[in-house]
Every structure is written in C-alpha cells, then in structure tokens.
Design a protein around this motif. Sequence first.
Motif, PDB file in Angstrom:
ATOM      1  N   VAL A  56       6.321   0.610  -2.376  1.00  0.00           N
ATOM      2  CA  VAL A  56       5.252  -0.327  -1.999  1.00  0.00           C
ATOM      3  C   VAL A  56       5.188  -1.494  -2.985  1.00  0.00           C
ATOM      4  N   GLU A  57       5.220  -1.186  -4.271  1.00  0.00           N
ATOM      5  CA  GLU A  57       5.139  -2.260  -5.261  1.00  0.00           C
ATOM      6  C   GLU A  57       6.332  -3.206  -5.155  1.00  0.00           C
ATOM      7  N   GLY A  58       7.506  -2.633  -4.975  1.00  0.00           N
ATOM      8  CA  GLY A  58       8.712  -3.456  -4.862  1.00  0.00           C
ATOM      9  C   GLY A  58       8.641  -4.397  -3.656  1.00  0.00           C
ATOM     10  N   VAL A  59       8.215  -3.865  -2.525  1.00  0.00           N
ATOM     11  CA  VAL A  59       8.129  -4.688  -1.307  1.00  0.00           C
ATOM     12  C   VAL A  59       7.075  -5.771  -1.484  1.00  0.00           C
ATOM     13  N   LEU A  60       5.909  -5.403  -1.967  1.00  0.00           N
ATOM     14  CA  LEU A  60       4.828  -6.397  -2.102  1.00  0.00           C
ATOM     15  C   LEU A  60       5.179  -7.471  -3.118  1.00  0.00           C
ATOM     16  N   ALA A  61       6.035  -7.128  -4.082  1.00  0.00           N
ATOM     17  CA  ALA A  61       6.464  -8.130  -5.064  1.00  0.00           C
ATOM     18  C   ALA A  61       7.551  -9.040  -4.484  1.00  0.00           C
ATOM     19  N   GLY A  62       7.988  -8.734  -3.271  1.00  0.00           N
ATOM     20  CA  GLY A  62       9.006  -9.563  -2.629  1.00  0.00           C
ATOM     21  C   GLY A  62      10.406  -9.319  -3.188  1.00  0.00           C
ATOM     22  N   ASP A  63      10.595  -8.173  -3.810  1.00  0.00           N
ATOM     23  CA  ASP A  63      11.904  -7.834  -4.377  1.00  0.00           C
ATOM     24  C   ASP A  63      12.865  -7.453  -3.242  1.00  0.00           C
ATOM     25  N   ARG A  64      13.929  -8.234  -3.117  1.00  0.00           N
ATOM     26  CA  ARG A  64      14.834  -8.045  -1.972  1.00  0.00           C
ATOM     27  C   ARG A  64      15.505  -6.680  -1.961  1.00  0.00           C
ATOM     28  N   ALA A  65      15.881  -6.226  -3.154  1.00  0.00           N
ATOM     29  CA  ALA A  65      16.548  -4.918  -3.204  1.00  0.00           C
ATOM     30  C   ALA A  65      15.574  -3.831  -2.755  1.00  0.00           C
ATOM     31  N   ALA A  66      14.329  -3.965  -3.195  1.00  0.00           N
ATOM     32  CA  ALA A  66      13.309  -2.984  -2.794  1.00  0.00           C
ATOM     33  C   ALA A  66      13.067  -3.066  -1.289  1.00  0.00           C
ATOM     34  N   LEU A  67      13.076  -4.282  -0.772  1.00  0.00           N
ATOM     35  CA  LEU A  67      12.898  -4.462   0.670  1.00  0.00           C
ATOM     36  C   LEU A  67      14.005  -3.736   1.439  1.00  0.00           C
ATOM     37  N   GLY A  68      15.237  -3.942   1.001  1.00  0.00           N
ATOM     38  CA  GLY A  68      16.369  -3.283   1.645  1.00  0.00           C
ATOM     39  C   GLY A  68      16.246  -1.772   1.598  1.00  0.00           C
ATOM     40  N   ARG A  69      15.823  -1.263   0.439  1.00  0.00           N
ATOM     41  CA  ARG A  69      15.693   0.192   0.316  1.00  0.00           C
ATOM     42  C   ARG A  69      14.548   0.731   1.168  1.00  0.00           C
TER      43      ARG A  69
END
Length: 338
Positions: A19-32
């Motif tokens: 959740v934190e990765g996605v909300l921070a707009g981190d592309r790698a986190a989005l992909g995962r």
Amino acid sequence: MTTPPTSPRRPPKTADDYVEGVLAGDRAALGRAITLVESRAERHHALAQEVLTRLLPHAGKAHRIGISGVPGVGKSTFIETFGTNLTKAGHKVAVLAVDPTSSRSGGSILGDKTRMAKLAADENAFIRPSPTQGHLGGVNRVTRETMLVCEAAGFDVVLVETVGTGQSETEVADMTDFFLVLMLPGAGDELQGVKKGILELADLVAVNKCDVDERKARGAKRDYENALHIMTPASPNWRPPVITISGISNIGLDVLWDKIVEHRAVLTESGELPAKRRGQLRHWMWALVRDRLVHALEVHPNVADRLPAIEAAVADGSLPPTRGAEELLAAFGLTDRN
Ligand code: GDP
C-alpha cells in the motif's frame, strides 16, 4: 552529508509495504501490487484483498476510457500518440488491455509494450499487457482491480484497450466512463458490416486514418452520424459525436480529449456518472459472486466426478440440458428445497 549505504531492495511482504509503495507512486511497487492481484494462487488471495481494500479509497478519480476497434484500425498507434499528448499536458496515463484471445493458444497480445515503445519509455505512462486467461474471475476481474491500483498510484487517465469482439467490448464498457470506438474510413458497404451493438456502446466514434483520404473519412463520418441518429442514445444528455482523427499524424486528438472532458462534465452534472459507477460496482460484485460459485461447483468432488458424463450426455442429446443442470446442482448439494 554522507548517504547511507543502500540496502538491496527487498520484495514487499506485508499489505503495508504494498500500500505504501503504491500510494508513493513507486513504479516497482505498482508492478508488484498488480502482479499480486493478478495472481491465481489461493495463498495470495487474502493479502491481495487487503491491499485492494486499503487502496480503494484512493482510487476513482481517473478518467476511465475504453477503446475498441478491430485489429488494424490503429489502436496502438492512437494510444501511443494520444497518451503522449496527455503526459505532455501533465497527466499520468495507464494503459491496460482486455484481450480474451491472448491465451496460450496465441492470438494478439494487446498492450504489448513493443507496440507502444515511446509511451512505454515515458515515465508518466504505465502499460500493462492483457493478463492471460484462466484467472479466477477472469481477465475482467484482473483488469478492474489493476485499474484501481493504478488510480491509487496517481494515474488520472486509464485507457482500457480491447479487440473488437462482442463480449470483451461489453465488459470494457462496463468498467469505464467513456467508450471510444475507432473505425476505419470507407463508406456505405463497410457500414453494413458494422455490428449495431458496438455503436450502441459508443460515447464517441472516431474515424481514424483521416490523413490517408480526408474526403473518404468525412464520408464515413456522415454515415456513422446517420447510423447513430436513428439509434436511441444510452444517455439522455449525451449524443455520441463522430469525429475524424489520425493517430499517426496527431490530427483531431485535441478535439477528442475535449469531448471526453465535456462528457465527464455533462454526466457529472446530471448525476449519471456517479450512478453509472455505482451500477458498475454492483455488477462487479455479482460477477465475482457468480465466478466464485461456478468455480466452487466445478471443483466440488461430486460434481467433478459426474461432470464429464453429464456434459457428454447433454451434448449427444440423450439428456435434456434442464435435467443435466439439475443433476449437476444436486451433485453440488443444491436441490429444489434450497
Ligand atoms: P491496432 O491493431 O488496432 O493496434 O493497429 P496499429 O496501431 O497496429 O496500426 C495498424 C496499421 O495501421 C499500422 O501499419 C499503422 O502504422 C497504421 N496506422 C495506424 N494509425 C494510422 C493513422 O492514423 N494513419 C495511417 N495512415 N496509418 C495508420
């Protein structure tokens, strides 16, 4: 000031990490996160649901645009140019795809990055190819959930591409706010072959490749206008316009975006857009319930044992489908009494 040594990036383990990765707009986190929601593994299910539930309040602000048209009409060329126009104007654009043919049997793979190389390299764009078939709940479920994840990551335009097959078009129209139909120029005869169904879904028809022959494109525009004129529009407040565009030469795409913005304003003002989205959420829930029920039935040991024989008997006409259905439901434990 010294920078601390960077630790090797560890994959997210908890819902917080995702959740934190996605909300921070981190592309790698989005992909995962998308890989997690795409996963068919039962062990990922609970975590995926938790991540989605927590992302949901951050989703919903995007323009959700469905794009349809037969192979060769110029969808990927259009998305490349249109998407680039939008990122230049400060938007963040996600491109998703629903392609029921992209299973192991082959067929086209929509959303393939090599088809949109420039957009794929754009840091304000994100392209996700069509998930393969065979998911629990299907490609449809995965695409809806991926859309929410992208929105939570700050993408304010989501383009959902599909090939011109009836079922996937209906599904995409049922998960988007605006349904764009791309057509080829070519008057009269060609129009005969156009399924009425697709025009009924359209919020706008764009006659593409107008750079090739402008006169022909204008003729096609008139034909589609006439065809739409005799149809009852889906919305009392929006008459689907027909415009001519060229994806390759970037002609008419500004007009198209203005129409999308206008459509949103009109349907928001009339209350139709929020109502449409509420209806889509209800449909989605029921689609999930149906998918799970059918899956539970199919894997039920009693049903699995009897299924091949019942199916064969129905297919060769020795068992009426009504009896076949009853026998399957009874094997699952459903009788007239429940
Ligand atoms: P898709 O199958 O719908 O994704 O179509 P593509 O974007 O791959 O385009 C199919 C073919 O049409 C390619 O050869 C493109 O170069 C060409 N094409 C796409 N858009 C245009 C356009 O606006 N004008 C012209 N002249 N050709 C185009």
